[in-house]
Design a protein around this motif. Structure first.
Motif, mmCIF file in Angstrom:
data_model
loop_
_atom_site.group_PDB
_atom_site.id
_atom_site.type_symbol
_atom_site.label_atom_id
_atom_site.label_comp_id
_atom_site.label_asym_id
_atom_site.label_seq_id
_atom_site.Cartn_x
_atom_site.Cartn_y
_atom_site.Cartn_z
ATOM 1 N N SER A 10 0.794 -1.235 0.000
ATOM 2 C CA SER A 10 0.000 0.000 0.000
ATOM 3 C C SER A 10 0.818 1.272 0.000
ATOM 4 O O SER A 10 0.292 2.335 -0.319
ATOM 5 C CB SER A 10 -0.910 0.032 1.242
ATOM 6 O OG SER A 10 -1.811 -1.034 1.205
ATOM 7 N N LEU A 73 -1.674 4.750 4.135
ATOM 8 C CA LEU A 73 -2.270 3.565 4.766
ATOM 9 C C LEU A 73 -2.623 3.852 6.216
ATOM 10 O O LEU A 73 -1.889 4.558 6.916
ATOM 11 C CB LEU A 73 -1.239 2.417 4.715
ATOM 12 C CG LEU A 73 -1.634 1.062 5.294
ATOM 13 C CD1 LEU A 73 -2.748 0.415 4.454
ATOM 14 C CD2 LEU A 73 -0.436 0.124 5.356
ATOM 15 N N ARG A 106 -5.823 3.395 1.874
ATOM 16 C CA ARG A 106 -6.079 1.971 2.148
ATOM 17 C C ARG A 106 -6.014 1.688 3.660
ATOM 18 O O ARG A 106 -5.427 2.433 4.426
ATOM 19 C CB ARG A 106 -5.040 1.116 1.424
ATOM 20 C CG ARG A 106 -5.031 1.398 -0.074
ATOM 21 C CD ARG A 106 -5.004 0.204 -0.950
ATOM 22 N NE ARG A 106 -4.152 -0.872 -0.565
ATOM 23 C CZ ARG A 106 -4.211 -2.076 -1.152
ATOM 24 N NH1 ARG A 106 -5.094 -2.311 -2.121
ATOM 25 N NH2 ARG A 106 -3.406 -3.048 -0.800
ATOM 26 N N HIS A 108 -5.202 -1.487 6.468
ATOM 27 C CA HIS A 108 -4.719 -2.848 6.743
ATOM 28 C C HIS A 108 -5.150 -3.225 8.149
ATOM 29 O O HIS A 108 -5.027 -2.424 9.086
ATOM 30 C CB HIS A 108 -3.187 -2.917 6.643
ATOM 31 C CG HIS A 108 -2.638 -4.218 7.131
ATOM 32 N ND1 HIS A 108 -2.951 -5.433 6.523
ATOM 33 C CD2 HIS A 108 -1.829 -4.538 8.188
ATOM 34 C CE1 HIS A 108 -2.348 -6.420 7.167
ATOM 35 N NE2 HIS A 108 -1.662 -5.901 8.173
ATOM 36 N N ASP A 133 -8.577 -3.331 3.390
ATOM 37 C CA ASP A 133 -8.173 -3.802 2.057
ATOM 38 C C ASP A 133 -7.329 -5.054 2.169
ATOM 39 O O ASP A 133 -7.386 -5.937 1.316
ATOM 40 C CB ASP A 133 -7.355 -2.700 1.351
ATOM 41 C CG ASP A 133 -8.191 -1.454 1.159
ATOM 42 O OD1 ASP A 133 -8.941 -1.409 0.178
ATOM 43 O OD2 ASP A 133 -8.127 -0.556 2.019
ATOM 44 N N ASP A 157 -3.511 -7.994 -5.150
ATOM 45 C CA ASP A 157 -2.634 -7.789 -3.989
ATOM 46 C C ASP A 157 -1.869 -9.070 -3.668
ATOM 47 O O ASP A 157 -0.682 -9.029 -3.348
ATOM 48 C CB ASP A 157 -3.466 -7.406 -2.751
ATOM 49 C CG ASP A 157 -3.796 -5.919 -2.711
ATOM 50 O OD1 ASP A 157 -3.137 -5.151 -3.431
ATOM 51 O OD2 ASP A 157 -4.713 -5.547 -1.960
#
Ligand SMILES: Cc1ncc(COP(=O)(O)O)c(C=O)c1O
Length: 285
Positions: A10, A73, A106, A108, A133, A157
């Motif tokens: 990311s 991120l 994004r 995580h 994501d 990904d």
């Protein structure tokens, strides 16, 4: 490794990532985000593991100013290790996801113990996962596999993640033997986590009743118990050593701060034994 790969998926060198100052990724991955991805970490203080969506939004760098790093991120952690296995409520994660989407950033999820969160809260793992994501979870820990973490993400990904893992030296051949234990972990060990949670609660309540120890019982949601030791007791490392002599493994995380974790090989009698040994230790040290 899985969190590091997720960051690399990311963020790029010079970017910024937002995370909790007590997160595992920030504290216990050896500065890997800076080393591997060349990112700088923007840490925020959470309320016992819950990041405030409006504080996250305020920390996001506005685009278009060449002096500023790009916010790439937001990393979340559920359950939260250093906050004693606390479950981050789905609503909090959903609110953070909305902020992230609004700004095209994004998310995580470090879900090392996301199955603990799910079993204890009744919220399906996929609902937590839908807030991110990419998601990582551990097959080890409460799920009992001897080794292994899984990274989840879109097909694109994961294709990139497999290559990044190779480049980081984490690829393995002949991995089926390990994966077999991972299948047992997922098929047979998930529901069992409730036993660990019950034992952790019993342990936490027992510790809280001992003079010189305190536990924030409100946040003992799953299988981790954080115990604070009073200044009149010897440093936590001494208590850790004394417990180890009795075959009880705990971790001193600071001078007056210890972590206990319940798992498959700890039953209710072990909890009783731990409490009685702890009582003796703190009165004799
Ligand atoms: C919250 C959390 N995230 C990540 C990890 C580590 O995952 P891995 O060893 O797969 O990198 C741990 C524990 O080791 C953890 O407690």
């Amino acid at each position: 490794m899985a969190n590091q790969v997720a960051i690399l998926l990311s963020a790029s060198s010079g970017d910024e990532i937002i995370l909790d100052d007590k997160s595992h990724t920030f504290n216990y991955e050896a500065g890997g985000a800076a080393f591997n991805a060349g990112v700088q970490t923007r840490t925020l203080k959470s309320d016992h593991g819950l990041l405030d969506p409006s504080e996250i939004e305020a920390a996001i760098r506005p685009p278009g100013n060449y002096h500023l790093p790009r916010t790439a991120l937001i990393c979340l952690e559920n359950t939260h290790n250093l906050w004693g296995g606390r479950i981050v409520p789905l609503q909090n994660m959903e609110a953070i996801r909305s902020v992230a989407r609004k700004h095209g950033i994004r998310v995580h999820l470090d879900g090392a113990r996301i199955f603990n969160a799910s079993v204890a809260s009744g919220v399906p793992v996929k609902k937590y996962a839908a807030c991110a994501d990419t998601v990582m979870f551990c097959l080890s820990k409460g799920l009992c596999a001897p080794i292994g973490s899984i990274l989840l993400g879109s097909k694109g990904d994961i294709v990139r993640a497999v290559k990044l893992r190779k480049m980081l030296g984490g690829a393995m051949r002949q991995v089926g033997i390990i994966a077999a234990a991972g299948i047992v972990a997922l098929e047979e060990m998930v529901d069992r986590l409730a036993e660990d949670h019950e034992n952790a609660r019993k342990l936490a309540e027992g510790f809280a009743s001992l003079h010189g120890l305190s536990v924030n019982l409100e946040y003992v949601d799953t299988n981790i118990v954080i115990v604070n030791t009073s200044p009149e007791l010897p440093p936590a490392i001494k208590i850790e050593e004394a417990l180890r002599e009795h075959g009880i493994l705990a971790l001193a995380l600071g001078p007056r701060f210890m972590r206990f974790v319940t798992h498959h090989d700890v039953n209710s009698q072990d909890v009783d034994r731990t409490l009685s040994i702890m009582r003796k230790i703190i009165t004799s040290l």
